[in-house]
Design a protein around this motif. Structure first.
Motif, mmCIF file in Angstrom:
data_model
loop_
_atom_site.group_PDB
_atom_site.id
_atom_site.type_symbol
_atom_site.label_atom_id
_atom_site.label_comp_id
_atom_site.label_asym_id
_atom_site.label_seq_id
_atom_site.Cartn_x
_atom_site.Cartn_y
_atom_site.Cartn_z
ATOM 1 N N ARG A 220 0.804 -1.222 0.000
ATOM 2 C CA ARG A 220 0.000 0.000 0.000
ATOM 3 C C ARG A 220 0.832 1.264 0.000
ATOM 4 O O ARG A 220 0.437 2.268 -0.576
ATOM 5 N N ALA A 221 1.965 1.247 0.667
ATOM 6 C CA ALA A 221 2.761 2.476 0.711
ATOM 7 C C ALA A 221 3.170 2.887 -0.687
ATOM 8 O O ALA A 221 3.129 4.060 -1.048
ATOM 9 N N ASN A 222 3.542 1.906 -1.516
ATOM 10 C CA ASN A 222 3.956 2.203 -2.877
ATOM 11 C C ASN A 222 2.779 2.733 -3.682
ATOM 12 O O ASN A 222 2.902 3.677 -4.454
ATOM 13 N N ARG A 223 1.627 2.130 -3.495
ATOM 14 C CA ARG A 223 0.478 2.532 -4.278
ATOM 15 C C ARG A 223 -0.075 3.871 -3.811
ATOM 16 O O ARG A 223 -0.692 4.595 -4.575
ATOM 17 N N GLN A 224 0.112 4.182 -2.547
ATOM 18 C CA GLN A 224 -0.312 5.488 -2.071
ATOM 19 C C GLN A 224 0.542 6.607 -2.665
ATOM 20 O O GLN A 224 0.104 7.748 -2.738
ATOM 21 N N GLU A 225 1.761 6.280 -3.095
ATOM 22 C CA GLU A 225 2.591 7.282 -3.759
ATOM 23 C C GLU A 225 1.904 7.814 -5.003
ATOM 24 O O GLU A 225 2.110 8.948 -5.411
ATOM 25 N N HIS A 226 1.124 6.972 -5.652
ATOM 26 C CA HIS A 226 0.347 7.369 -6.826
ATOM 27 C C HIS A 226 -0.506 8.595 -6.519
ATOM 28 O O HIS A 226 -0.663 9.487 -7.355
ATOM 29 N N VAL A 227 -1.038 8.644 -5.296
ATOM 30 C CA VAL A 227 -1.908 9.740 -4.885
ATOM 31 C C VAL A 227 -1.134 10.822 -4.146
ATOM 32 O O VAL A 227 -1.369 12.018 -4.343
ATOM 33 N N ARG A 228 -0.187 10.413 -3.293
ATOM 34 C CA ARG A 228 0.450 11.366 -2.381
ATOM 35 C C ARG A 228 1.662 12.073 -2.976
ATOM 36 O O ARG A 228 2.085 13.104 -2.478
ATOM 37 N N SER A 229 2.249 11.515 -4.008
ATOM 38 C CA SER A 229 3.405 12.162 -4.605
ATOM 39 C C SER A 229 3.011 13.468 -5.272
ATOM 40 O O SER A 229 1.925 13.593 -5.863
ATOM 41 N N THR A 230 3.892 14.453 -5.196
ATOM 42 C CA THR A 230 3.629 15.737 -5.842
ATOM 43 C C THR A 230 3.794 15.637 -7.354
ATOM 44 O O THR A 230 3.153 16.366 -8.107
ATOM 45 N N GLN A 231 4.640 14.745 -7.801
ATOM 46 C CA GLN A 231 4.905 14.613 -9.228
ATOM 47 C C GLN A 231 3.709 14.018 -9.963
ATOM 48 O O GLN A 231 2.963 13.209 -9.421
ATOM 49 N N MET A 232 3.587 14.400 -11.237
ATOM 50 C CA MET A 232 2.599 13.801 -12.115
ATOM 51 C C MET A 232 3.257 13.531 -13.457
ATOM 52 O O MET A 232 4.342 14.043 -13.759
ATOM 53 N N GLY A 233 2.621 12.702 -14.267
ATOM 54 C CA GLY A 233 3.194 12.361 -15.562
ATOM 55 C C GLY A 233 4.430 11.500 -15.463
ATOM 56 O O GLY A 233 5.270 11.513 -16.364
ATOM 57 N N VAL A 234 4.555 10.745 -14.378
ATOM 58 C CA VAL A 234 5.717 9.881 -14.179
ATOM 59 C C VAL A 234 5.254 8.430 -14.193
ATOM 60 O O VAL A 234 4.344 8.049 -13.454
#
Length: 919
Positions: free
Chosen positions: A245-259
């Protein structure tokens, strides 16, 4: 013995105490070891008793045993030997002898409040280890207490670091996730499995996760900095789907997009052509990534040209990332960890291209054991050897690959194919070593060569050479620096010897030499600051031609060499403003100098740039500045949380590109040449705006993203009709700088699971170009907007992986896209005693749409641990439906008409069987 392997795992709690001796049953030593080397003493004692020592060998390399009497207990000998050192020992009931440096272990069970700790311990750091932990079990249930709350000086923030390993292979786990539940934030491990967190004092539950492995956790109470290590093992039980889950939450919580990121484990599951997965082309299954044709060597990202992507291998740019004109990737899958593709939110540390960055990370060698693995298919073979130079400190990996496709060509009925040859090879190696606790030295080398001879006549040969040296140094707990030296080389040769009188050898070459320094600074948990500087020296040989035999009438010719410098400095900060809002802002400043010696043609003012309008030329001496360009590049990303499982993101990027690729065909060929910006050909500049919605559903088992973008490109380079791009010393007369625009919408659904996973994506995109000018000679398509070669409005991808059992897995993918634009002849007319063709407007028509369905089945050998060799079989079926996808359309004149013919590369299903082995 795996001395410091287990020690790293045990040091979860072995961080600090005043003193400690073992209260466990003693072992009697009847031999006197006084004066012997400590390593010899350990070997003999382990052989005579049921004991196992765990320690770092470097600690005791010069240590001698001190034994005052015979017989003596093991505890007495170790006490006297370590009397004048800062080494300590602990003897467990199961016969494990653990040595520590500067810190000792307290055996009793403790789980107490800070007041109790202060009452029982001194001001030194305290590591409390429970009886269950002494049996190497139940690490997750007990508390690890680091530091002393009664210490006179308390730091508000402390550093928690450690190593994460795979307990099955005993190797470091790079890219493992270390996640702090209470703060809902974390980090990932580096290539040595090392991580660092700067945390406020307090109680935390730390999760350690990696795809395909069973997660573990540690309960930590921090009063001071310390080290906590963890080991992750394989998922053995047939459980329900496990979610990292921590990895998948990066999808939402990371500031970056288009990566987008793909690990090699995922890439290897994709159906493969010619027996190997194509690392670069696997990105085509991701949203926003396209190509102009099947097996074109270039990719197009969000409406950008194939030259607008920066492809990096361990930090070194690769100028041609394909073998055999795009049929195979340049990189062996056995030596690549995976890649990250930045379509937007490009970090400030990257520059030089305006569309994307494809960052490939090379695998590091095994730090514990030597191994050999490889694969054999009907067309290619590969072999990789890796292992430690110094165990747990330095490693080496060497991988080689080659093809032997000539035997297939000789069995084709067409005589032109039987007389052809095609082969390639590549070699990749990487050496990495740890110097002290925080410093690392990393060196890598990549070599490749392709050779193709068509019908016994024209030969094509091209090669890549890349070398990288990185030195990573820690400056305290919060600042790290990486210093890099990079060399990249690309060269191609085209020759013909079918007719001695016309035999020739044409050559082109580009060299890239770079030095850079990158720093990462984390002042607190709200800021992650990156900054650095770099300098690139470009050396370009635009082309030369020479006769290839004494009888040849070809006139030797050499274009003037080109030189340029590109300097850059940058800074960025990822700032967590609050739980809901975060910002990543960066600024990159570049300065480009085009240098002499150089001859620059001057053209008549207020007139078209054609040869007839050349008025004179200017000569520049060596080292003088011919032309200067530069300016700021802005990077900005914003994230606003809409809830625990969704967020809204926006980004803006400006990038500058001082190097362009020139080719006048739809697809990139090995003879495409790179051109430096000069007095007439200006650098490209791209501005991209993007907005996205990101959401996780079904307990993070389903990821959804919706991203829209709009891109403006200035000074985009395009060729004029009838352009001659090879050996042209007046190249500016055959190309123009125009403007481009691209926009699109990307939708992605991603399924995460243990047995079934994959993704489905749809992209709508448009890409247009315009070259307008007051002068007709400098206009294309009458100065109106027209679709580029890579304008493909609709693109759909479906990828699925299913693991039926631990030995059997299945994968499939479906790809659909709109046909690419083409320009075709529409009429014939008489002119100057000859017949001429009248062509349509630029890219007015399209080839038929593209569709392909692939299947793959993987069968692994038994999973017995004690086997000499492990093997697997991979069966791939490419283009299951046998669709004749159009690669190109060509026309043949037939009297008064011109007939068009479609050319397909794989018009039938293509079957490949590969045998993989590991020793």
């Amino acid at each position: 013995m795996k001395r410091y392997t287990l020690l790293l795992g045990l040091q979860l709690g072995l961080l600090a105490v005043l003193s400690g001796q073992s209260g466990d049953p003693e072992y009697i030593l009847n031999k006197n070891f006084n004066g012997q080397a400590f390593t010899t003493f350990v070997t003999e004692v382990e052989a005579a008793h049921d004991l196992q020592f765990y320690y770092f060998p470097g600690w005791t390399s010069e240590l001698q045993v001190v034994q005052n009497q015979t017989p003596a207990t093991l505890s007495e000998v170790l006490t006297s030997t370590f009397a004048d050192t800062d080494y300590h020992f602990f003897i467990q009931p199961n016969g494990q002898v653990i040595l520590t440096q500067g810190k000792t272990i307290r055996p009793e069970i403790q789980l107490m409040d800070p007041a109790e700790i202060a009452a029982r311990n001194s001001a030194e750091n305290v590591a409390v280890i429970s009886a269950a932990e002494r049996q190497l079990k139940d690490f997750e249930t007990e508390w690890i207490i680091i530091g002393d709350p009664a210490a006179p000086e308390q730091k508000p923030r402390v550093k928690l670091s450690g190593f994460v390993r795979n307990t099955d292979t005993d190797r470091p786990l790079p890219e493992a996730i270390v996640f702090v539940e209470e703060l809902q934030s974390g980090t990932t491990t580096d290539s040595l499995g090392y991580y660092e967190l700067n945390l406020p004092q307090g109680k935390y539950r730390i999760l350690y996760q990696s795809i395909g492995l069973k997660e573990t956790s540690r309960n930590v109470q921090l009063f001071a900095g310390g080290q906590v290590n963890a080991g992750l093992g394989a998922l053995i039980l047939d459980m329900e789907e496990v979610v990292v889950r921590a990895n998948r939450q990066e999808h939402v919580r990371s500031t970056q997009m288009g990566v987008e990121a793909l690990k090699i484990e995922t890439i290897k599951q994709l159906p493969a052509l010619l027996g190997e997965v194509d690392i670069v082309r696997s990105a085509l299954m991701l949203p926003g990534v396209q190509t102009v044709g099947e097996f074109s060597s270039g990719i197009n990202v969000r409406g950008g040209g194939s030259d607008q992507n920066l492809i990096l291998l361990n930090g070194a740019p690769v100028f041609n990332a394909s073998h055999l004109f795009g049929f195979s990737s340049s990189f062996s899958p056995d030596v690549i960890e995976g890649f990250e593709l930045y379509k937007s939110s490009i970090p400030a540390k990257f520059g030089g291209r305006i569309s994307s960055v494809l960052d490939l990370e090379m695998k590091q060698g095994d730090l514990e054991d030597w191994s050999l693995k490889g694969g054999i298919s009907p067309v290619t073979s590969r072999i990789t050897v890796e292992g430690p130079i110094v165990k747990d400190r330095s490693s080496l990996i060497v991988s080689g690959r080659s093809t032997y496709s000539d035997w297939i060509l000789k069995r084709i009925r067409d005589a032109s194919f039987r007389n052809s040859r095609a082969n390639y090879y590549d070699l990749t190696t990487r050496y990495k070593t740890r110097i002290g606790q925080n410093d690392q030295l990393d060196a890598s080398l990549y070599l490749s060569r392709d050779f193709f001879k068509l019908n016994g006549d024209t030969t094509f040969a091209y090669q890549n050479r890349n070398a990288v040296v990185n030195y990573r140094k820690g400056f305290g707990e919060k600042l790290f620096g990486t210093f890099s030296g990079i060399y990249s080389h690309y060269r191609f040769n085209v020759g013909s010897d079918a007719q001695a009188i016309r035999s020739f050898d044409l050559a082109y070459q580009i060299d890239h030499l770079e030095g850079k320094a990158h720093f990462s600074y984390a002042p607190d948990d709200k800021h992650q600051i990156n900054f650095g500087a770099g300098l690139i020296n470009y050396r370009l040989d635009p082309g030369s031609i020479e006769p290839d035999s004494p009888e040849s009438i070809v006139v030797p010719r050499q274009l003037d060499k080109e030189r340029a410098l590109e300097g850059s400095i940058y800074v960025s900060d990822e700032w967590t403003v609050s739980d809901k809002f975060s910002v990543q802002a960066g600024l990159r400043l570049t300065q480009y100098l085009f240098l002499g010696p150089q001859k620059v043609y001057n053209y008549q003012e207020n007139a078209a740039r054609i040869e007839e309008n050349i008025v004179d030329s200017t000569l520049y001496s060596g080292g003088s500045i011919v032309q200067r360009y530069g300016g700021p590049e802005y990077r900005m990303s914003l994230r606003y949380s809409l809830g625990p499982n969704s967020s809204l993101k926006a980004a803006f990027n400006r990038n500058r590109q001082y190097l362009s690729m020139l080719f006048n065909s739809a697809t990139v060929s090995p003879t495409a040449t790179w051109k430096l910006s000069d007095s007439h050909i200006r650098p490209q500049t791209g501005d991209q705006f993007s907005l996205g919605l990101f959401k996780n559903m079904l307990e993070d088992r389903l990821e959804f993203s919706l991203e829209g973008y709009y891109k403006l490109i200035r000074n985009m380079v395009e060729y004029k009709a009838g352009a001659e791009l090879l050996l042209n010393d007046r190249l500016e007369t055959d190309v123009v700088n125009g403007e481009g625009r691209a926009y699109g919408l990307e939708v992605l659904f991603k399924k995460n699971g243990r047995k079934l996973n994959g993704w489905m994506s749809y992209t709508y995109s448009r890409t247009r170009f315009r070259a307008d000018s007051p002068y007709a000679e400098d206009r294309i398509n009458q100065g109106e907007w027209f679709p580029t070669n890579f304008d493909k409005p609709h693109d759909f991808s479906f990828v699925a992986f299913y693991r039926a059992s631990r030995r059997f897995s299945f994968s499939t993918n479906i790809a659909y896209s709109t046909g690419r634009p083409i320009t075709i002849p529409v009429a014939k007319y008489q002119y100057a005693n000859g017949v001429r063709l009248q062509y349509s407007r630029r890219n007015e028509f399209r080839v038929p749409d593209y569709f392909r369905w692939d299947l793959s089945v993987n069968l692994e050998g038994s999973h017995k641990l004690k086997k000499l060799a492990h093997s697997s079989w991979s069966l791939s079926l490419y283009n299951v439906t046998g669709r004749q996808n159009v690669y190109s359309i060509y026309f043949v004149s037939d009297g008064t008409t011109a007939r068009g013919y479609q050319l397909s590369i794989f018009g039938k299903p293509f079957f490949t069987l590969t045998y993989n082995f590991r020793i």
